[in-house]
Write a protein that holds these residues in place. Structure first.
Motif, PDB file in Angstrom:
ATOM      1  N   GLU A 156     -12.554  42.982  14.915  1.00  0.00           N
ATOM      2  CA  GLU A 156     -12.296  41.633  15.380  1.00  0.00           C
ATOM      3  C   GLU A 156     -11.684  41.676  16.784  1.00  0.00           C
ATOM      4  O   GLU A 156     -11.219  42.729  17.237  1.00  0.00           O
ATOM      5  CB  GLU A 156     -11.388  40.887  14.400  1.00  0.00           C
ATOM      6  N   LEU A 157     -11.665  40.527  17.447  1.00  0.00           N
ATOM      7  CA  LEU A 157     -11.228  40.462  18.836  1.00  0.00           C
ATOM      8  C   LEU A 157     -10.030  39.527  18.976  1.00  0.00           C
ATOM      9  O   LEU A 157     -10.111  38.350  18.606  1.00  0.00           O
ATOM     10  CB  LEU A 157     -12.374  39.972  19.726  1.00  0.00           C
ATOM     11  N   ALA A 158      -8.916  40.057  19.511  1.00  0.00           N
ATOM     12  CA  ALA A 158      -7.727  39.231  19.747  1.00  0.00           C
ATOM     13  C   ALA A 158      -8.004  38.258  20.889  1.00  0.00           C
ATOM     14  O   ALA A 158      -8.397  38.663  21.985  1.00  0.00           O
ATOM     15  CB  ALA A 158      -6.527  40.113  20.071  1.00  0.00           C
ATOM     16  N   LEU A 159      -7.782  36.958  20.641  1.00  0.00           N
ATOM     17  CA  LEU A 159      -8.013  35.929  21.655  1.00  0.00           C
ATOM     18  C   LEU A 159      -6.732  35.594  22.408  1.00  0.00           C
ATOM     19  O   LEU A 159      -6.637  35.754  23.613  1.00  0.00           O
ATOM     20  CB  LEU A 159      -8.587  34.666  21.000  1.00  0.00           C
ATOM     21  N   SER A 160      -5.741  35.091  21.716  1.00  0.00           N
ATOM     22  CA  SER A 160      -4.432  34.794  22.298  1.00  0.00           C
ATOM     23  C   SER A 160      -3.445  34.670  21.154  1.00  0.00           C
ATOM     24  O   SER A 160      -3.802  34.886  19.992  1.00  0.00           O
ATOM     25  CB  SER A 160      -4.467  33.512  23.142  1.00  0.00           C
ATOM     26  N   GLY A 161      -2.199  34.310  21.461  1.00  0.00           N
ATOM     27  CA  GLY A 161      -1.210  34.267  20.396  1.00  0.00           C
ATOM     28  C   GLY A 161      -0.031  33.376  20.703  1.00  0.00           C
ATOM     29  O   GLY A 161      -0.011  32.635  21.689  1.00  0.00           O
ATOM     30  N   GLY A 162       0.959  33.459  19.809  1.00  0.00           N
ATOM     31  CA  GLY A 162       2.160  32.640  19.950  1.00  0.00           C
ATOM     32  C   GLY A 162       3.345  33.303  19.303  1.00  0.00           C
ATOM     33  O   GLY A 162       3.296  34.481  18.943  1.00  0.00           O
ATOM     34  N   TRP A 163       4.432  32.518  19.107  1.00  0.00           N
ATOM     35  CA  TRP A 163       5.688  33.119  18.674  1.00  0.00           C
ATOM     36  C   TRP A 163       6.517  32.168  17.825  1.00  0.00           C
ATOM     37  O   TRP A 163       6.282  30.957  17.801  1.00  0.00           O
ATOM     38  CB  TRP A 163       6.515  33.521  19.894  1.00  0.00           C
ATOM     39  N   THR A 164       7.521  32.750  17.167  1.00  0.00           N
ATOM     40  CA  THR A 164       8.644  32.033  16.572  1.00  0.00           C
ATOM     41  C   THR A 164       9.907  32.820  16.887  1.00  0.00           C
ATOM     42  O   THR A 164       9.852  34.037  17.134  1.00  0.00           O
ATOM     43  CB  THR A 164       8.508  31.882  15.043  1.00  0.00           C
ATOM     44  N   SER A 165      11.065  32.132  16.878  1.00  0.00           N
ATOM     45  CA  SER A 165      12.341  32.825  17.079  1.00  0.00           C
ATOM     46  C   SER A 165      13.447  32.071  16.348  1.00  0.00           C
ATOM     47  O   SER A 165      13.321  30.870  16.079  1.00  0.00           O
ATOM     48  CB  SER A 165      12.689  32.933  18.575  1.00  0.00           C
ATOM     49  N   THR A 166      14.501  32.782  16.023  1.00  0.00           N
ATOM     50  CA  THR A 166      15.651  32.184  15.344  1.00  0.00           C
ATOM     51  C   THR A 166      16.836  32.086  16.313  1.00  0.00           C
ATOM     52  O   THR A 166      16.782  32.574  17.444  1.00  0.00           O
ATOM     53  CB  THR A 166      16.046  33.031  14.126  1.00  0.00           C
ATOM     54  N   ASN A 167      17.898  31.455  15.854  1.00  0.00           N
ATOM     55  CA  ASN A 167      19.151  31.338  16.623  1.00  0.00           C
ATOM     56  C   ASN A 167      18.963  30.584  17.940  1.00  0.00           C
ATOM     57  O   ASN A 167      19.718  30.800  18.890  1.00  0.00           O
ATOM     58  CB  ASN A 167      19.758  32.724  16.917  1.00  0.00           C
ATOM     59  N   SER A 222       2.456  37.946  25.260  1.00  0.00           N
ATOM     60  CA  SER A 222       1.296  38.429  26.011  1.00  0.00           C
ATOM     61  C   SER A 222       0.490  39.430  25.191  1.00  0.00           C
ATOM     62  O   SER A 222       0.936  39.908  24.140  1.00  0.00           O
ATOM     63  CB  SER A 222       1.753  39.085  27.316  1.00  0.00           C
ATOM     64  N   ARG A 223      -0.696  39.752  25.716  1.00  0.00           N
ATOM     65  CA  ARG A 223      -1.602  40.691  25.051  1.00  0.00           C
ATOM     66  C   ARG A 223      -1.039  42.112  25.076  1.00  0.00           C
ATOM     67  O   ARG A 223      -0.445  42.544  26.051  1.00  0.00           O
ATOM     68  CB  ARG A 223      -2.971  40.660  25.740  1.00  0.00           C
ATOM     69  N   LYS A 224      -1.293  42.823  23.966  1.00  0.00           N
ATOM     70  CA  LYS A 224      -1.065  44.257  23.923  1.00  0.00           C
ATOM     71  C   LYS A 224      -2.195  44.877  23.118  1.00  0.00           C
ATOM     72  O   LYS A 224      -2.268  44.699  21.896  1.00  0.00           O
ATOM     73  CB  LYS A 224       0.279  44.616  23.302  1.00  0.00           C
ATOM     74  N   GLY A 225      -3.079  45.600  23.799  1.00  0.00           N
ATOM     75  CA  GLY A 225      -4.233  46.184  23.127  1.00  0.00           C
ATOM     76  C   GLY A 225      -5.084  45.089  22.501  1.00  0.00           C
ATOM     77  O   GLY A 225      -5.447  44.111  23.149  1.00  0.00           O
ATOM     78  N   GLY A 275      -3.557  31.658  26.728  1.00  0.00           N
ATOM     79  CA  GLY A 275      -2.716  32.134  27.813  1.00  0.00           C
ATOM     80  C   GLY A 275      -1.462  32.807  27.321  1.00  0.00           C
ATOM     81  O   GLY A 275      -1.082  32.695  26.147  1.00  0.00           O
ATOM     82  N   GLY A 276      -0.816  33.548  28.225  1.00  0.00           N
ATOM     83  CA  GLY A 276       0.440  34.218  27.925  1.00  0.00           C
ATOM     84  C   GLY A 276       1.355  34.169  29.135  1.00  0.00           C
ATOM     85  O   GLY A 276       0.955  33.728  30.217  1.00  0.00           O
ATOM     86  N   VAL A 284       1.936  34.884  34.633  1.00  0.00           N
ATOM     87  CA  VAL A 284       1.131  34.109  33.694  1.00  0.00           C
ATOM     88  C   VAL A 284      -0.191  34.829  33.493  1.00  0.00           C
ATOM     89  O   VAL A 284      -0.709  35.482  34.412  1.00  0.00           O
ATOM     90  CB  VAL A 284       0.906  32.666  34.207  1.00  0.00           C
ATOM     91  N   TYR A 285      -0.751  34.719  32.266  1.00  0.00           N
ATOM     92  CA  TYR A 285      -1.985  35.420  31.906  1.00  0.00           C
ATOM     93  C   TYR A 285      -2.999  34.412  31.375  1.00  0.00           C
ATOM     94  O   TYR A 285      -2.664  33.536  30.559  1.00  0.00           O
ATOM     95  CB  TYR A 285      -1.719  36.492  30.850  1.00  0.00           C
TER      96      TYR A 285
END
Length: 361
Positions: free
Chosen positions: A139-150, A158-161, A220-221, A272-273
């Motif tokens: 499969e092919l990674a397109l883009s992504g997102g995040w969550t965080s606490t506190n 951003s992309r990694k591999g 984007g990243g 920016v990516y």
């Protein structure tokens, strides 16, 4: 004594000859006139024929009933056989009978089932910084997102591999999540990451990375070399050919003797990516953003979904009219993106959330 001539004595030598009595119908073995068989024999033969006819009728009924039962019980098997024959005749070959001969009474041909089309799914990981979620090898990674606490803002997404990596300040102790959109069943698809950067001066700073003319934006990243800065805009460019980010420095810097600002540690490098997709018939749709107003010192969420027959590949966000922290900016399904925002200022802020949606036809 005179003799009466009418009173003659009967001659003792003459007696009536008895008539022979026919024995037909009578004892067995006797023959009727003309050599015909006896009625008893005909009755026996007729009864036998009747029994034979009755047995034949019963056997016929049993065979007929058995044939109907077989059709019902073997319905599933017959459907399977029909499916196989239909596949072989979908191109116009005459249907075949169960014996293998061509005929018009065979199963009707149906279209061969099409293979599954393009799809996306979400892969996520939870832990501490830095954290990467990776797509399977096919499969092919397109883009992504995040969550965080506190209430901790992320410093890099951003992309990694063939995956997506998320950073938060290591001193924060925040638990974070990394999310990546994985594309499958698109032959020949590739991703090229385009980047652009800027050194942040006091005030708003905007930078954009743009895809090539034969590429389609998929997401984007961003990356911040040092803190503190606030991201106020992170979304597709107005023409949907690239990705842009706007950041504001949260500190003041000293000026040198000539009045020019010193590029002290309060300044930060911002990158920016743009995740740029090359694939046959790829097309991008960016629906109108979803909006949500968040009161001062309050939290709120907003989400947006892709139109029917399109695939979610990424998201974007605007944090307007105040400084806010997106503690969640990630897909919640293969079609919907969500943001959770904390407004840390004394004024209301409006959040706009974007979805990037792909199609391949």
């Amino acid at each position: 004594m005179d003799l009466d001539p009418l009173d003659l004595p009967t001659s003792p030598t003459i007696s009536p000859v008895p008539q022979a009595q026919s024995s037909w119908p009578g004892s067995s073995g006797d023959q009727p006139p003309g050599g015909r068989p006896q009625w008893t024999l005909l009755a026996v033969i007729g009864a036998g024929l009747a029994v034979v006819l009755i047995l034949a009728l019963v056997l016929t009924l049993l065979l007929s009933a058995r044939g109907e039962t077989t059709t019902v019980l073997l319905g599933a098997a017959e459907l399977t056989a029909t499916s196989v024959q239909a596949t072989s005749t979908s191109e116009g070959t005459p249907p075949t009978s169960p014996t293998g001969t061509a005929g018009t009474s065979g199963p009707h041909a149906t279209a061969t089932p099409r293979p599954p089309g393009p799809a996306v799914h979400v892969v996520s990981a939870q832990g501490t910084t830095p954290l990467t979620a990776s797509c399977p090898t096919d499969e092919l990674a397109l883009s992504g997102g995040w969550t965080s606490t506190n209430s901790v803002p992320i410093s890099s997404s951003s992309r990694k591999g063939n995956g997506w990596m998320v950073h938060a300040p290591s001193s924060s102790g925040a638990l974070i999540g990394s999310y990546v959109m994985c594309l499958l069943r698109v032959s020949g698809a590739t991703i090229t990451e385009r980047s652009a950067g800027v050194i942040i001066d006091p005030g708003a700073n905007t930078v954009a990375a743009t895809c090539a003319t034969d590429e389609v934006l998929a997401g984007g990243g961003l990356s911040i070399a040092s803190a503190p800065i606030a991201i106020t805009h992170f979304s597709p460019t107005a023409d949907h050919t690239g990705f842009s980010v706007t950041a504001v420095s949260q500190t003041y810097t000293q000026q040198n003797a000539n009045g020019a600002p010193n590029h002290s540690p309060a300044y930060s490098a911002l990158d920016v990516y743009a995740e740029c997709l090359s694939a046959p018939k790829a097309h991008l749709t960016v629906p109108a953003p979803a909006q949500q107003s968040i009161s001062p010192h309050a939290s709120g969420s907003v989400q947006i979904s892709c139109p029917k027959d399109t695939l979610l590949s990424g998201g974007g966000i605007d944090l307007l009219n105040g400084v806010a922290v997106a503690t969640k900016f990630a897909p919640i399904s293969a079609t919907t993106w969500q943001a959770q925002v904390q407004n840390q200022t004394i004024v209301s802020t409006t959040v706009k959330l974007y979805a990037l949606c792909l199609s391949f036809s």
